[in-house]
Scaffold this motif. Sequence first.
Motif, PDB file in Angstrom:
ATOM      1  N   GLY A 302      -8.698   2.603 -16.830  1.00 31.53           N
ATOM      2  CA  GLY A 302      -9.028   2.951 -15.423  1.00 31.53           C
ATOM      3  C   GLY A 302      -9.135   1.662 -14.556  1.00 31.53           C
ATOM      4  O   GLY A 302      -8.754   1.763 -13.632  1.00 31.53           O
ATOM      5  N   LEU A 303      -9.845   0.822 -15.010  1.00 32.22           N
ATOM      6  CA  LEU A 303      -9.995  -0.501 -14.265  1.00 32.22           C
ATOM      7  C   LEU A 303      -8.895  -1.306 -14.193  1.00 32.22           C
ATOM      8  O   LEU A 303      -8.846  -1.812 -13.407  1.00 32.22           O
ATOM      9  N   THR A 304      -8.008  -1.196 -15.238  1.00 28.84           N
ATOM     10  CA  THR A 304      -6.962  -1.831 -14.987  1.00 28.84           C
ATOM     11  C   THR A 304      -6.012  -1.451 -13.890  1.00 28.84           C
ATOM     12  O   THR A 304      -5.471  -2.333 -13.051  1.00 28.84           O
ATOM     13  N   VAL A 305      -5.821  -0.106 -13.479  1.00 25.11           N
ATOM     14  CA  VAL A 305      -5.351   0.352 -12.236  1.00 25.11           C
ATOM     15  C   VAL A 305      -6.275   0.242 -11.236  1.00 25.11           C
ATOM     16  O   VAL A 305      -5.530  -0.490 -10.027  1.00 25.11           O
ATOM     17  N   MET A 306      -7.527  -0.132 -11.124  1.00 23.02           N
ATOM     18  CA  MET A 306      -8.237  -0.433  -9.751  1.00 23.02           C
ATOM     19  C   MET A 306      -8.106  -1.873  -9.593  1.00 23.02           C
ATOM     20  O   MET A 306      -7.857  -2.253  -8.431  1.00 23.02           O
ATOM     21  N   VAL A 307      -8.005  -2.870 -10.597  1.00 26.41           N
ATOM     22  CA  VAL A 307      -7.867  -4.057 -10.297  1.00 26.41           C
ATOM     23  C   VAL A 307      -6.412  -4.554  -9.877  1.00 26.41           C
ATOM     24  O   VAL A 307      -6.176  -5.181  -8.854  1.00 26.41           O
ATOM     25  N   SER A 308      -5.365  -3.811 -10.527  1.00 24.01           N
ATOM     26  CA  SER A 308      -4.065  -4.254 -10.176  1.00 24.01           C
ATOM     27  C   SER A 308      -3.670  -3.424  -8.626  1.00 24.01           C
ATOM     28  O   SER A 308      -2.754  -4.176  -7.941  1.00 24.01           O
ATOM     29  N   PHE A 309      -4.109  -2.497  -8.191  1.00 24.38           N
ATOM     30  CA  PHE A 309      -3.799  -1.722  -6.899  1.00 24.38           C
ATOM     31  C   PHE A 309      -4.896  -1.586  -6.083  1.00 24.38           C
ATOM     32  O   PHE A 309      -4.499  -0.675  -5.013  1.00 24.38           O
ATOM     33  N   GLY A 310      -5.970  -1.894  -6.285  1.00 27.00           N
ATOM     34  CA  GLY A 310      -7.128  -1.640  -5.217  1.00 27.00           C
ATOM     35  C   GLY A 310      -6.696  -2.090  -3.861  1.00 27.00           C
ATOM     36  O   GLY A 310      -7.281  -1.528  -2.967  1.00 27.00           O
ATOM     37  N   ASP A 311      -6.057  -3.431  -3.850  1.00 23.03           N
ATOM     38  CA  ASP A 311      -5.913  -3.742  -2.538  1.00 23.03           C
ATOM     39  C   ASP A 311      -4.936  -2.817  -1.687  1.00 23.03           C
ATOM     40  O   ASP A 311      -5.150  -2.664  -0.362  1.00 23.03           O
ATOM     41  N   ILE A 312      -3.831  -2.283  -2.309  1.00 30.05           N
ATOM     42  CA  ILE A 312      -3.016  -1.487  -1.538  1.00 30.05           C
ATOM     43  C   ILE A 312      -3.881  -0.228  -1.027  1.00 30.05           C
ATOM     44  O   ILE A 312      -3.465   0.362  -0.152  1.00 30.05           O
ATOM     45  N   LEU A 313      -4.736   0.328  -1.959  1.00 26.39           N
ATOM     46  CA  LEU A 313      -5.675   1.402  -1.674  1.00 26.39           C
ATOM     47  C   LEU A 313      -6.288   1.314  -0.055  1.00 26.39           C
ATOM     48  O   LEU A 313      -6.398   1.983   0.731  1.00 26.39           O
ATOM     49  N   ILE A 314      -6.971  -0.130  -0.142  1.00 24.82           N
ATOM     50  CA  ILE A 314      -7.896  -0.311   1.043  1.00 24.82           C
ATOM     51  C   ILE A 314      -6.944  -0.389   2.291  1.00 24.82           C
ATOM     52  O   ILE A 314      -7.308  -0.016   3.215  1.00 24.82           O
ATOM     53  N   LEU A 315      -5.815  -1.124   2.111  1.00 22.96           N
ATOM     54  CA  LEU A 315      -4.674  -1.439   3.095  1.00 22.96           C
ATOM     55  C   LEU A 315      -4.353  -0.043   3.812  1.00 22.96           C
ATOM     56  O   LEU A 315      -3.781   0.126   4.939  1.00 22.96           O
ATOM     57  N   THR A 316      -3.999   0.983   2.878  1.00 24.16           N
ATOM     58  CA  THR A 316      -3.440   2.197   3.086  1.00 24.16           C
ATOM     59  C   THR A 316      -4.414   3.020   3.928  1.00 24.16           C
ATOM     60  O   THR A 316      -4.058   3.767   4.962  1.00 24.16           O
ATOM     61  N   LEU A 317      -5.760   3.093   3.394  1.00 28.02           N
ATOM     62  CA  LEU A 317      -6.601   3.976   3.901  1.00 28.02           C
ATOM     63  C   LEU A 317      -7.688   3.576   5.027  1.00 28.02           C
ATOM     64  O   LEU A 317      -8.040   4.506   5.623  1.00 28.02           O
ATOM     65  N   TYR A 318      -7.820   2.130   5.074  1.00 30.52           N
ATOM     66  CA  TYR A 318      -8.666   1.757   5.970  1.00 30.52           C
ATOM     67  C   TYR A 318      -7.876   0.931   7.130  1.00 30.52           C
ATOM     68  O   TYR A 318      -6.837   0.486   7.005  1.00 30.52           O
ATOM     69  N   ASP A 319      -8.455   0.894   8.245  1.00 32.87           N
ATOM     70  CA  ASP A 319      -7.797   0.023   9.394  1.00 32.87           C
ATOM     71  C   ASP A 319      -8.169  -1.270   9.416  1.00 32.87           C
ATOM     72  O   ASP A 319      -8.699  -1.688   8.437  1.00 32.87           O
ATOM     73  N   GLN A 320      -7.604  -1.999  10.434  1.00 31.73           N
ATOM     74  CA  GLN A 320      -7.492  -3.609  10.018  1.00 31.73           C
ATOM     75  C   GLN A 320      -8.761  -4.016  10.239  1.00 31.73           C
ATOM     76  O   GLN A 320      -8.931  -5.459   9.849  1.00 31.73           O
ATOM     77  N   ARG A 321      -9.978  -3.483  10.576  1.00 34.63           N
ATOM     78  CA  ARG A 321     -11.447  -4.169  10.592  1.00 34.63           C
ATOM     79  C   ARG A 321     -11.883  -4.390   9.305  1.00 34.63           C
ATOM     80  O   ARG A 321     -12.595  -5.068   8.924  1.00 34.63           O
ATOM     81  N   TYR A 322     -11.198  -3.710   8.152  1.00 34.48           N
ATOM     82  CA  TYR A 322     -11.511  -3.681   6.773  1.00 34.48           C
ATOM     83  C   TYR A 322     -10.622  -4.286   6.085  1.00 34.48           C
ATOM     84  O   TYR A 322     -10.868  -4.192   4.806  1.00 34.48           O
TER      85      TYR A 322
END
Length: 448
Positions: A302-322
């Motif tokens: 589970g942690l492997t997936v979080m580390v590998s693709f966590g940035d994509i999750l943030i960029l997809t779900l949050y606006d430019q302020r984050y």
Amino acid sequence: MTSLKKLAISGAVWTFAGYGASQILRFGSNLILTRLLFPELFGLMALINIFIIGLNLFSDIGIGQSIIQNKRGDEPAFLNTAWTLQIIRGFVLWLCCALIAWPVANFYGEPQLLWLLPIVGLNTIISGFNSTALFTLNRHLAVRKLAIFELGVQTISLIVMMIWAALSRSIWALVIGGLVNALLWMIGSHLLNSGPPNRFVWDRNAVKAILSFGRWIFVSTALYFLAEQSDRLILGKLISIELLGIYGIAFTLADIPRQVLLALSSKVIFPVFSKSADLPRDIFRIKIQNNRKPVLIAMALGLTVMVSFGDILILTLYDQRYVQASWMFPLLALGIWPRILTQTIDTSLFAVGKAKYAAIGSLTKFIFMIIGLPLGFYLMGIAGAVLVVALNDLPFYGVITYGLWREKLACIKQDIQATFIFLTSLILLIGSRIFLGWGLPINSLFTS
């Protein structure tokens, strides 16, 4: 299958299910709130919560742990004495909130803290009246009932928070949501009590037992606060409140695996270990290894997936302020691994009455943070500070492993095997990502 093992498996299933549902609710509400409220409000609330949590941990005398661990944990006199101590502690905590409000507001240059701290601090008085039924249910591994109750409370308080945010878009949404949560916990805890209602009792032997057991709990939790919250305490002075809020979003998401294990540890692992602590150490250690193995494998993947693709999750779900949270998230998630190794086993030390190792581990982590965080920020800015936070569980792991070795409970070979699985999976996933042309998970660090 033994009755205890059945309870443990059922408890683990309900802990994961309950926590999974809780995180979905929390994540969904977080997405909504970040669109309704400004980042600086999350930074301000993060500062408030640091001091509330700090006061709670600096005054933790192990009331709940005593009820779970002590052989008198089901006796009315013991339970009511614990409840009385809990109420006294709640009022003392609120008084401390009021006393520190002015110096904290002055230190951080945030006048709002002068009135926000005492108001949010009312939660400590409210929670002081929580029924001891919560600890009794935990003692007997009634995790299903607790999980359903927690989800109900969380759902209602989040709805209140989001409605308030939509109407006022102010920090009051976060404040009122927290107060509603505390009230629902208090009222609901008494509804869960199937025994005699709590009343004021002062049993000297019970007080002595609680304070004696809680001695190292107090030291451990005080140092735990300094170790776990020192990042926000220090960063709150080094960076803007807005950036602190963004860091808080990244940290909260990256901390999910540790929080899952914390819930599993307190609700299942510690009660089970406490019932098995009288076994010979070699048998106890084998039981720990057998129960720990599937948890470590699941967490590694589970942690492997979080580390590998966590940035994509943030960029997809949050606006430019984050956007800065997108590179912070993978780094912070990577640093969780040593804590996963310890959190699946360190309660065995509490179960055998050796809480001092957790206290010493937290002390070494705190020293690492107060030296490393300002140095990292000075050398590399916010990136250096985040890197220090990602590495801060290594000293704690070293001390806990030493303590387990001293108590003949160490599982170092299992740690190495699990770490190999984690690193191998991580290399494969990040390699696949690079092959697809997506770059590294921290790409935005170099472009933001």
